[in-house]
Design a protein around this motif. Sequence first.
Motif, PDB file in Angstrom:
ATOM      1  N   GLU B  63      23.440  65.881 -21.813  1.00 25.97           N
ATOM      2  CA  GLU B  63      22.692  66.916 -22.546  1.00 25.97           C
ATOM      3  C   GLU B  63      21.991  66.305 -23.753  1.00 25.97           C
ATOM      4  O   GLU B  63      20.836  66.613 -24.046  1.00 25.97           O
ATOM      5  CB  GLU B  63      23.639  68.031 -23.017  1.00 25.97           C
ATOM      6  CG  GLU B  63      24.102  68.975 -21.913  1.00 25.97           C
ATOM      7  CD  GLU B  63      22.983  69.901 -21.442  1.00 25.97           C
ATOM      8  OE1 GLU B  63      21.878  69.862 -22.007  1.00 25.97           O
ATOM      9  OE2 GLU B  63      23.223  70.662 -20.485  1.00 25.97           O
ATOM     10  N   ARG B  64      22.707  65.439 -24.460  1.00 26.28           N
ATOM     11  CA  ARG B  64      22.119  64.847 -25.664  1.00 26.28           C
ATOM     12  C   ARG B  64      20.954  63.927 -25.298  1.00 26.28           C
ATOM     13  O   ARG B  64      19.921  63.941 -25.967  1.00 26.28           O
ATOM     14  CB  ARG B  64      23.196  64.100 -26.454  1.00 26.28           C
ATOM     15  CG  ARG B  64      24.224  65.047 -27.090  1.00 26.28           C
ATOM     16  CD  ARG B  64      25.457  64.310 -27.561  1.00 26.28           C
ATOM     17  NE  ARG B  64      25.105  63.299 -28.553  1.00 26.28           N
ATOM     18  CZ  ARG B  64      25.877  62.251 -28.854  1.00 26.28           C
ATOM     19  NH1 ARG B  64      27.043  62.081 -28.241  1.00 26.28           N
ATOM     20  NH2 ARG B  64      25.485  61.380 -29.757  1.00 26.28           N
ATOM     21  N   ARG B  66      19.021  64.204 -22.637  1.00 30.01           N
ATOM     22  CA  ARG B  66      17.907  65.040 -22.180  1.00 30.01           C
ATOM     23  C   ARG B  66      17.151  65.698 -23.336  1.00 30.01           C
ATOM     24  O   ARG B  66      16.061  66.211 -23.142  1.00 30.01           O
ATOM     25  CB  ARG B  66      18.420  66.124 -21.228  1.00 30.01           C
ATOM     26  CG  ARG B  66      18.742  65.623 -19.827  1.00 30.01           C
ATOM     27  CD  ARG B  66      19.103  66.767 -18.904  1.00 30.01           C
ATOM     28  NE  ARG B  66      19.148  66.330 -17.504  1.00 30.01           N
ATOM     29  CZ  ARG B  66      18.067  66.149 -16.745  1.00 30.01           C
ATOM     30  NH1 ARG B  66      16.872  66.376 -17.239  1.00 30.01           N
ATOM     31  NH2 ARG B  66      18.190  65.740 -15.495  1.00 30.01           N
ATOM     32  N   HIS B  67      17.753  65.749 -24.510  1.00 26.52           N
ATOM     33  CA  HIS B  67      17.085  66.342 -25.670  1.00 26.52           C
ATOM     34  C   HIS B  67      16.722  65.303 -26.717  1.00 26.52           C
ATOM     35  O   HIS B  67      16.414  65.649 -27.852  1.00 26.52           O
ATOM     36  CB  HIS B  67      17.972  67.432 -26.286  1.00 26.52           C
ATOM     37  CG  HIS B  67      18.138  68.630 -25.397  1.00 26.52           C
ATOM     38  ND1 HIS B  67      19.070  68.680 -24.390  1.00 26.52           N
ATOM     39  CD2 HIS B  67      17.468  69.809 -25.346  1.00 26.52           C
ATOM     40  CE1 HIS B  67      18.986  69.840 -23.763  1.00 26.52           C
ATOM     41  NE2 HIS B  67      18.021  70.554 -24.325  1.00 26.52           N
ATOM     42  N   VAL B  91      24.010  69.761 -28.625  1.00 26.21           N
ATOM     43  CA  VAL B  91      22.965  70.653 -28.128  1.00 26.21           C
ATOM     44  C   VAL B  91      23.558  72.045 -27.967  1.00 26.21           C
ATOM     45  O   VAL B  91      24.702  72.179 -27.511  1.00 26.21           O
ATOM     46  CB  VAL B  91      22.405  70.164 -26.770  1.00 26.21           C
ATOM     47  CG1 VAL B  91      21.348  71.124 -26.245  1.00 26.21           C
ATOM     48  CG2 VAL B  91      21.840  68.753 -26.894  1.00 26.21           C
ATOM     49  N   TYR B  93      22.629  76.182 -26.630  1.00 24.16           N
ATOM     50  CA  TYR B  93      21.724  77.063 -25.872  1.00 24.16           C
ATOM     51  C   TYR B  93      21.992  78.506 -26.265  1.00 24.16           C
ATOM     52  O   TYR B  93      22.690  79.221 -25.542  1.00 24.16           O
ATOM     53  CB  TYR B  93      21.971  76.919 -24.366  1.00 24.16           C
ATOM     54  CG  TYR B  93      21.568  75.607 -23.749  1.00 24.16           C
ATOM     55  CD1 TYR B  93      20.308  75.463 -23.169  1.00 24.16           C
ATOM     56  CD2 TYR B  93      22.442  74.532 -23.703  1.00 24.16           C
ATOM     57  CE1 TYR B  93      19.936  74.265 -22.563  1.00 24.16           C
ATOM     58  CE2 TYR B  93      22.081  73.330 -23.103  1.00 24.16           C
ATOM     59  CZ  TYR B  93      20.825  73.211 -22.537  1.00 24.16           C
ATOM     60  OH  TYR B  93      20.459  72.037 -21.941  1.00 24.16           O
ATOM     61  N   TYR B 117      14.140  73.455 -30.140  1.00 25.91           N
ATOM     62  CA  TYR B 117      13.691  72.770 -28.929  1.00 25.91           C
ATOM     63  C   TYR B 117      13.208  73.811 -27.932  1.00 25.91           C
ATOM     64  O   TYR B 117      13.939  74.729 -27.571  1.00 25.91           O
ATOM     65  CB  TYR B 117      14.867  71.971 -28.366  1.00 25.91           C
ATOM     66  CG  TYR B 117      14.562  71.082 -27.182  1.00 25.91           C
ATOM     67  CD1 TYR B 117      14.403  69.705 -27.352  1.00 25.91           C
ATOM     68  CD2 TYR B 117      14.463  71.607 -25.899  1.00 25.91           C
ATOM     69  CE1 TYR B 117      14.144  68.872 -26.265  1.00 25.91           C
ATOM     70  CE2 TYR B 117      14.192  70.779 -24.812  1.00 25.91           C
ATOM     71  CZ  TYR B 117      14.044  69.417 -24.999  1.00 25.91           C
ATOM     72  OH  TYR B 117      13.792  68.594 -23.922  1.00 25.91           O
ATOM     73  N   GLY B 120      10.474  70.730 -24.721  1.00 21.13           N
ATOM     74  CA  GLY B 120      10.611  69.283 -24.884  1.00 21.13           C
ATOM     75  C   GLY B 120       9.386  68.507 -24.441  1.00 21.13           C
ATOM     76  O   GLY B 120       9.475  67.355 -24.050  1.00 21.13           O
ATOM     77  N   ILE B 127      10.452  66.654 -31.579  1.00 15.12           N
ATOM     78  CA  ILE B 127      11.852  66.970 -31.268  1.00 15.12           C
ATOM     79  C   ILE B 127      12.735  65.725 -31.262  1.00 15.12           C
ATOM     80  O   ILE B 127      13.914  65.807 -30.926  1.00 15.12           O
ATOM     81  CB  ILE B 127      11.952  67.709 -29.915  1.00 15.12           C
ATOM     82  CG1 ILE B 127      11.231  66.930 -28.810  1.00 15.12           C
ATOM     83  CG2 ILE B 127      11.361  69.092 -30.004  1.00 15.12           C
ATOM     84  CD1 ILE B 127      12.143  66.298 -27.835  1.00 15.12           C
ATOM     85  N   THR B 138      20.467  69.956 -31.907  1.00 14.26           N
ATOM     86  CA  THR B 138      19.262  70.435 -31.227  1.00 14.26           C
ATOM     87  C   THR B 138      19.544  71.806 -30.619  1.00 14.26           C
ATOM     88  O   THR B 138      20.545  71.978 -29.919  1.00 14.26           O
ATOM     89  CB  THR B 138      18.832  69.442 -30.138  1.00 14.26           C
ATOM     90  OG1 THR B 138      18.412  68.231 -30.772  1.00 14.26           O
ATOM     91  CG2 THR B 138      17.683  69.989 -29.321  1.00 14.26           C
ATOM     92  N   ASP B 140      18.306  74.400 -28.103  1.00 11.92           N
ATOM     93  CA  ASP B 140      17.447  74.596 -26.934  1.00 11.92           C
ATOM     94  C   ASP B 140      17.314  76.098 -26.687  1.00 11.92           C
ATOM     95  O   ASP B 140      18.293  76.790 -26.415  1.00 11.92           O
ATOM     96  CB  ASP B 140      18.076  73.885 -25.731  1.00 11.92           C
ATOM     97  CG  ASP B 140      17.198  73.945 -24.490  1.00 11.92           C
ATOM     98  OD1 ASP B 140      16.646  75.041 -24.207  1.00 11.92           O
ATOM     99  OD2 ASP B 140      17.064  72.925 -23.807  1.00 11.92           O
TER     100      ASP B 140
END
Lengths: 388, 388
Positions: B63-64, B66-67, B91, B93, B117, B120, B127, B138, B140
């Motif tokens: 996850e980290r 991907r962001h 991250v 959501y 975010y 992205g 970002i 972050t 999302d």
Amino acid sequence: MRRWNGWGDEAIEYPLPEPALHFLQTRLGPAQTPEDARLSSVLEMAPNSRLPVHGLVTTDALERLRHARGQSLPDWIQLRAGMIDSWPDGVAYPSNREQVRLLLDFAQEIGARLIPYGGGTSVVGHINPLRGQAPVLTVDMSRMNRLLDLDPRSHLATFEAGVHGPQLESQLQERGFTLGHYPQSWEYSTLGGWIATRSSGQQSLYYGRIEQMLVGAELETPSGRLVLPPYPASAAGPDLRHLALGSEGRLGLITQATLRVRPLPAQEAFLGAFFRDWEGGMEAARNLAQEKLRLSMVRLSDPEETETTLALSGHTRLLGPLLRALRLLGYGPQRCLLIYGITTSPPDVSRVQRRAAEILRACGGLPVGSWPGRTWARSRFKAPYLRN
Amino acid sequence: MRRWNGWGDEAIEYPLPEPALHFLQTRLGPAQTPEDARLSSVLEMAPNSRLPVHGLVTTDALERLRHARGQSLPDWIQLRAGMIDSWPDGVAYPSNREQVRLLLDFAQEIGARLIPYGGGTSVVGHINPLRGQAPVLTVDMSRMNRLLDLDPRSHLATFEAGVHGPQLESQLQERGFTLGHYPQSWEYSTLGGWIATRSSGQQSLYYGRIEQMLVGAELETPSGRLVLPPYPASAAGPDLRHLALGSEGRLGLITQATLRVRPLPAQEAFLGAFFRDWEGGMEAARNLAQEKLRLSMVRLSDPEETETTLALSGHTRLLGPLLRALRLLGYGPQRCLLIYGITTSPPDVSRVQRRAAEILRACGGLPVGSWPGRTWARSRFKAPYLRN
């Protein structure tokens, strides 16, 4: 000479037409005119100026009185009754931004309040001095009225901000362009005032409101010159032009601005239609706007404004038969007048007119051709004179 | 599944057409593909998270990762080389604005940096976490993707800000409306991102840029909720919406927004024309824009982009004869392709098309009908896949 206690030039009278007088007397009873204060006795009431001498500043009582109030109803009552309880201590007419800078520095040095003054047509007290300890310096921008640059390729014009409507349009129109910004105060209000108050005009539907016309501006602020450079659109952060727009003099004095202008339109027409009631007119106005038809104006009057407009139209002999015909067609006391303008370039009025008529009829409207529109266009800046 | 180190969904490939490969090799020489870092080895490099445990925050390494980066060329080089020197520490959501509020409060309590975010897709580092002492959280917004309200009478739609292009359009189009905002990143970028970056789209000439669509918004800021209520226009001071527009996450998290939408257009066409050189094309584009013809797009390519577009068009067999015909007519190596879109409601494409063709021809343009426009429209969101 501009009236000191009313609207417009002393040479222009707009007496109430007979049917309008009758209309008002029916509603309000006979009028009693209070006596106006005389200019000379009001001038005698001017308090002493608290400003030190400055080469750019006059402390003449008449100048101070002429910049003491705007054009709201309370302003008028105070002027005509001679009850002016706050005066600017001095007035300056800068000719360029260097002089604006000097005046700002002067005000900061002596702790004076500074009021930027355009055409003095505010109806919400913008330019009225507040009573208080600090002296008040009003800066009248009217000498800064030149066209500085016209880019005929990109359709951009840069003006000094003290230019008023007729000066601005005549400088543009003799070069084949127009701004098309027509607030009702157009004869006196200035470019700087339009920006500082986020002004809209009678044909903003086509030409855009002032915030859509403004491309760049320069302000003299207490801490220096703020340059908002002209650019078409940018994704680089917030748009600072939208802080100057509506700033009402609080950020500084707007000294010049760059505007989107347009070639003079090829064709323009103003037309009218009647609706049986407000709801039908609203529906039509919404549909006209949402279809983004190339209209320059859609103006819907409620029943009361419709009757007033008819009474003021001056078509005395035609009015009776017209109203009878409207009643026969079902357009009775709740009728509403919708006036719409079509501005096109290249010439395309008839196509837009046909489509507009379809939309109006679909909402129960009765298009009646150009006479209400022509009447409106002829007197579009005259209504304020009526208040005199 | 979305690619972790490239554009778009792993299932979608956009291999280089043969003529395009030849075109590139002629200019750049044969390609040498460096070896990509493997996902598993990049994940092993994830630094320990500096965030305390929080129920809404995951510290999962994938996850980290991907962001960690956007879609700029430097971002891609870092991802594909496995050289990620700054990671978010966690991250979240959020599903609603109450959770956004909790996350902001959490970040303030522990002194973390918070990065809003959207999709992205930033190409300017918005970002990317900065290296530094403070942990980075972050947020999302992708779970906040609902249509909250649609006013079919006033043509206003309110969405949660994490909605991306296809989700937004499908929710509107099944109700007969469209926003018409098509940045090239449309498949992934979100409403909140469009606002925070002052996004424009491929058809902004007709539908307007995001700042012309935005009517109201709500932000969660470090000091509370900021409500920018929906209104059409106002003269009451500066327009704060223009601070949120382009704020790039610095004022707070945009949680929802109200937008002007339109009924689905009755007709849409994309057409093309060639010019002998850039100057002719520029002149035509300016004239099309200044006449305010009802176009939705005017896109002029310089000679290099024109050749690239032709090489990528896939019309392999037709390309040779076409280029010969263009050369014979004087449209040689300096030729420029102009693609224009016509979007009308009610149906009116043929009138606009006739007038546009007049303007194009007056500037030396050669209208060639709909094939270049169709080709463009078909691949309008595909170009980023080419970069894979």
